[in-house]
Design an enzyme around this catalytic site. Structure first.
Site, PDB file in Angstrom:
ATOM      1  N   CYS A 170       3.185  -0.053  -5.767  1.00 27.49           N
ATOM      2  CA  CYS A 170       3.050   0.302  -4.359  1.00 27.49           C
ATOM      3  C   CYS A 170       2.922   1.821  -4.282  1.00 27.49           C
ATOM      4  O   CYS A 170       3.832   2.542  -4.725  1.00 27.49           O
ATOM      5  CB  CYS A 170       4.290  -0.175  -3.610  1.00 27.49           C
ATOM      6  SG  CYS A 170       4.353   0.306  -1.886  1.00 27.49           S
ATOM      7  N   ASP A 229       6.269  -4.686  -5.001  1.00 30.78           N
ATOM      8  CA  ASP A 229       5.508  -4.041  -3.921  1.00 30.78           C
ATOM      9  C   ASP A 229       6.175  -4.441  -2.603  1.00 30.78           C
ATOM     10  O   ASP A 229       7.051  -5.309  -2.582  1.00 30.78           O
ATOM     11  CB  ASP A 229       4.046  -4.540  -3.972  1.00 30.78           C
ATOM     12  CG  ASP A 229       3.204  -3.982  -2.834  1.00 30.78           C
ATOM     13  OD1 ASP A 229       3.330  -2.783  -2.518  1.00 30.78           O
ATOM     14  OD2 ASP A 229       2.407  -4.743  -2.235  1.00 30.78           O
ATOM     15  N   SER A 230       5.695  -3.855  -1.524  1.00 30.85           N
ATOM     16  CA  SER A 230       6.200  -4.236  -0.209  1.00 30.85           C
ATOM     17  C   SER A 230       5.811  -5.676   0.134  1.00 30.85           C
ATOM     18  O   SER A 230       6.310  -6.221   1.119  1.00 30.85           O
ATOM     19  CB  SER A 230       5.621  -3.304   0.850  1.00 30.85           C
ATOM     20  OG  SER A 230       4.210  -3.407   0.843  1.00 30.85           O
ATOM     21  N   GLY A 247       4.453   1.257   4.793  1.00 32.18           N
ATOM     22  CA  GLY A 247       3.689   2.481   5.097  1.00 32.18           C
ATOM     23  C   GLY A 247       3.884   3.057   6.479  1.00 32.18           C
ATOM     24  O   GLY A 247       3.531   4.212   6.729  1.00 32.18           O
ATOM     25  N   CYS A 276      -3.907   2.065  -1.650  1.00 29.70           N
ATOM     26  CA  CYS A 276      -2.819   1.130  -1.314  1.00 29.70           C
ATOM     27  C   CYS A 276      -3.165  -0.143  -2.065  1.00 29.70           C
ATOM     28  O   CYS A 276      -4.324  -0.585  -2.050  1.00 29.70           O
ATOM     29  CB  CYS A 276      -2.795   0.879   0.195  1.00 29.70           C
ATOM     30  SG  CYS A 276      -1.828  -0.569   0.693  1.00 29.70           S
ATOM     31  N   THR A 277      -2.195  -0.723  -2.736  1.00 30.31           N
ATOM     32  CA  THR A 277      -2.505  -1.837  -3.635  1.00 30.31           C
ATOM     33  C   THR A 277      -3.012  -3.077  -2.879  1.00 30.31           C
ATOM     34  O   THR A 277      -3.718  -3.897  -3.451  1.00 30.31           O
ATOM     35  CB  THR A 277      -1.283  -2.197  -4.505  1.00 30.31           C
ATOM     36  OG1 THR A 277      -0.151  -2.424  -3.652  1.00 30.31           O
ATOM     37  CG2 THR A 277      -0.952  -1.065  -5.461  1.00 30.31           C
TER      38      THR A 277
HETATM   39  N1  DGL Z   1       0.889  -1.895  -0.980  1.00 37.93           N
HETATM   40  C1  DGL Z   1       1.501  -0.715  -0.507  1.00 37.93           C
HETATM   41  C2  DGL Z   1       0.875   0.539  -1.117  1.00 37.93           C
HETATM   42  O1  DGL Z   1       0.323   0.492  -2.188  1.00 37.93           O
HETATM   43  C3  DGL Z   1       1.800  -0.492   0.915  1.00 37.93           C
HETATM   44  C4  DGL Z   1       1.563  -1.424   2.009  1.00 37.93           C
HETATM   45  C5  DGL Z   1       2.622  -1.237   3.059  1.00 37.93           C
HETATM   46  O2  DGL Z   1       3.676  -1.827   2.886  1.00 37.93           O
HETATM   47  O3  DGL Z   1       2.408  -0.491   4.023  1.00 37.93           O
HETATM   48  O4  DGL Z   1       0.955   1.593  -0.556  1.00 37.93           O
END
Ligand code: DGL
Length: 266
Positions: free
Chosen positions: A75, A12-13, A45, A185-186
């Site tokens: 993500c 993920d990010s 994002g 968003c996770t």
């Molecule tokens: N956790 C990520 C998602 O599911 C994004 C959060 C981000 O880096 O903006 O979209």
């Protein structure tokens, strides 16, 4: 090494995908996992599509170099930006992405009003536009971009007053007018209880974590790649910030997260 006993790569990010990792561990506790959080480049994002695609390709390469037998893109933003290209690049690889769980929310009886919380990139992307069109006849769907929300979770804040205030600001225009909320968003899955509290008891909350985990299990079984071991697997946390605090926070979030799978099967 027998391919079956290789780890599953998850990324993920940053910290958000740990919610998906916990769902994976719930349904496949005997597998080994490598979790890579790209906190150095977070948030995704609010970046450009090209940047997110580049980070995503690098994350996948990194996990494959370490022998991952399958990849979970934990993500929504990276999935929206790059999952199609990844499928073309690695046609044989069990690879599962995550998308906002609009389907179960929209298919609730009585033409519900569904609020989808996600990053700006997910909300404006083609993938979400198509998903939305698919369920427009069954539900009123509102897309709510939430820039800034992931940063709270990223720093380990899942219940502070500043976060409550921020969330109240985001949700207050909709309270009383919605039937369901999709956490698209996770990172937001860590805020499930708080969102439920603020939204009021009747609002149902959905996320894509447990569906993604079951889909990965299915894909691995289909490919004959499920581990044959009986003992619990290991989880190795890695982070692009390469700081011990990030690894500690990752472990703490993993411990703390209560999987939806378990909540629904209590
Ligand atoms: N956790 C990520 C998602 O599911 C994004 C959060 C981000 O880096 O903006 O979209």
């Amino acid at each position: 090494m027998d391919k079956k006993e290789c780890p599953i790569g998850v990324f993920d990010s940053g910290m958000g995908g740990i919610s998906v990792l916990k769902e994976l561990y719930e349904v496949m506790p005997n597998e080994d996992y490598i979790y890579f959080g790209d906190s150095k480049n977070a948030p995704y994002g609010t970046k450009t599509l090209d940047e997110v695609r580049r980070f995503t390709f690098l994350n996948v390469e990194r996990l494959l170099r370490q022998g991952a037998k399958g990849i979970v893109v934990a993500c929504n933003t990276a999935t929206a930006a790059a999952v199609r290209s990844l499928r073309q690049m690695y046609p044989q690889l069990p690879l599962v992405g995550i998308e906002p769980a609009l389907k179960p929310a929209a298919l609730q009886p009585g033409h519900p009003t569904v609020l989808v919380m996600a990053t700006p990139m997910t909300i404006r992307g083609d993938k979400f536009r198509r998903l939305r069109m698919q369920y427009e006849a069954q539900a009123d769907i509102i897309g709510l971009p939430c820039p800034g929300l992931m940063d709270f979770v990223e720093s380990g804040n899942t219940g502070g007053d500043d976060l409550k205030q921020f969330l109240t600001g985001l949700l207050s225009p909709y309270i009383g007018n919605i039937d369901s909320i999709v956490l698209g968003c996770t990172h937001y899955s860590f805020l499930r209880r708080l969102v439920a509290q603020l939204a009021g008891g009747q609002v149902r909350i959905f996320d894509g974590g447990s569906g993604t985990a079951s889909e990965m299990r299915r894909r691995l079984m289909e490919a004959g790649l499920r581990s044959a071991r009986k003992s619990p697997g290991t989880v190795c946390f890695q982070n692009s910030l390469q700081a011990e605090e990030e690894i500690e926070l990752s472990r703490a979030l993993f411990q703390k997260y209560e999987p939806e799978f378990r909540i629904n099967n209590k």
